[in-house]
Design a protein around this motif. Sequence first.
Motif, short mmCIF file in Angstrom:
data_model
loop_
_atom_site.label_atom_id
_atom_site.label_comp_id
_atom_site.label_asym_id
_atom_site.label_seq_id
_atom_site.Cartn_x
_atom_site.Cartn_y
_atom_site.Cartn_z
N PRO A 17 0.82 -1.21 0.00
CA PRO A 17 0.00 0.00 0.00
C PRO A 17 0.86 1.27 0.00
O PRO A 17 1.94 1.30 0.60
CB PRO A 17 -0.80 -0.10 1.29
N SER A 18 0.38 2.29 -0.68
CA SER A 18 1.14 3.55 -0.75
C SER A 18 1.36 4.14 0.62
O SER A 18 2.35 4.84 0.86
CB SER A 18 0.42 4.54 -1.66
N PHE A 19 0.46 3.88 1.56
CA PHE A 19 0.61 4.38 2.93
C PHE A 19 1.88 3.81 3.57
O PHE A 19 2.63 4.54 4.23
CB PHE A 19 -0.62 4.01 3.75
N VAL A 20 2.13 2.53 3.37
CA VAL A 20 3.33 1.89 3.92
C VAL A 20 4.57 2.46 3.26
O VAL A 20 5.58 2.73 3.92
CB VAL A 20 3.26 0.36 3.75
N VAL A 21 4.51 2.69 1.97
CA VAL A 21 5.64 3.28 1.25
C VAL A 21 5.92 4.68 1.78
O VAL A 21 7.07 5.07 1.97
CB VAL A 21 5.37 3.31 -0.28
N SER A 22 4.87 5.45 2.08
CA SER A 22 5.03 6.79 2.60
C SER A 22 5.71 6.78 3.97
O SER A 22 6.62 7.57 4.22
CB SER A 22 3.67 7.48 2.71
N ILE A 23 5.29 5.88 4.84
CA ILE A 23 5.90 5.78 6.16
C ILE A 23 7.37 5.39 6.03
O ILE A 23 8.25 5.96 6.68
CB ILE A 23 5.15 4.77 7.05
N GLN A 28 13.11 6.81 6.29
CA GLN A 28 14.42 6.78 5.65
C GLN A 28 14.95 8.19 5.43
O GLN A 28 16.15 8.45 5.61
CB GLN A 28 14.36 6.02 4.34
N ALA A 29 14.08 9.11 5.05
CA ALA A 29 14.51 10.50 4.83
C ALA A 29 15.03 11.11 6.14
O ALA A 29 16.09 11.76 6.15
CB ALA A 29 13.36 11.33 4.27
N LEU A 30 14.32 10.90 7.23
CA LEU A 30 14.78 11.43 8.52
C LEU A 30 16.10 10.79 8.95
O LEU A 30 16.97 11.46 9.50
CB LEU A 30 13.72 11.22 9.59
N TYR A 36 23.53 12.78 7.66
CA TYR A 36 24.18 13.92 6.99
C TYR A 36 24.62 14.98 8.00
O TYR A 36 25.70 15.55 7.88
CB TYR A 36 23.23 14.53 5.96
N ASN A 37 23.78 15.23 9.00
CA ASN A 37 24.07 16.29 9.97
C ASN A 37 24.93 15.84 11.14
O ASN A 37 25.40 16.68 11.90
CB ASN A 37 22.75 16.87 10.52
N ASP A 55 10.55 7.37 15.27
CA ASP A 55 9.44 6.52 14.83
C ASP A 55 8.10 7.15 15.19
O ASP A 55 7.16 7.17 14.39
CB ASP A 55 9.52 5.13 15.48
N GLU A 56 8.01 7.67 16.40
CA GLU A 56 6.77 8.27 16.85
C GLU A 56 6.45 9.55 16.08
O GLU A 56 5.29 9.85 15.81
CB GLU A 56 6.82 8.52 18.35
#
Length: 96
Positions: A17-23, A28-30, A36-37, A55-56
């Motif tokens: 589901p796209s919702f799982v991909v979004s999470i 991963q972005a965070l 990086y920082n 996660d939260e």
Amino acid sequence: MLRSQGRLINVSCSSIPSFVVSITAATQALALIELYNAPNGRYKSDVYLLPKKMDEYVASLHLPSFDAHLTEMTEEQAKYMGLNKAGPFKPNYYRY
């Protein structure tokens, strides 16, 4: 990868589901922003668990899609549960 009308076939035909991909993408972005920082030497070549707070945070970003709203604990509730009002709300040994 195969492409179909400009879309990736393995993504467009996926049963995820796209919702799982979004999470997953948000998490991963965070994590990448953290890497990086981070100062040099903070992270060695190893496997790390994301902090529960991260996660939260990702979960809280996705709640509006369920029309869900969080309420904040009172000081009394936080003290009773032995938690910080701002989280994290799960112990380190807990796995999502």
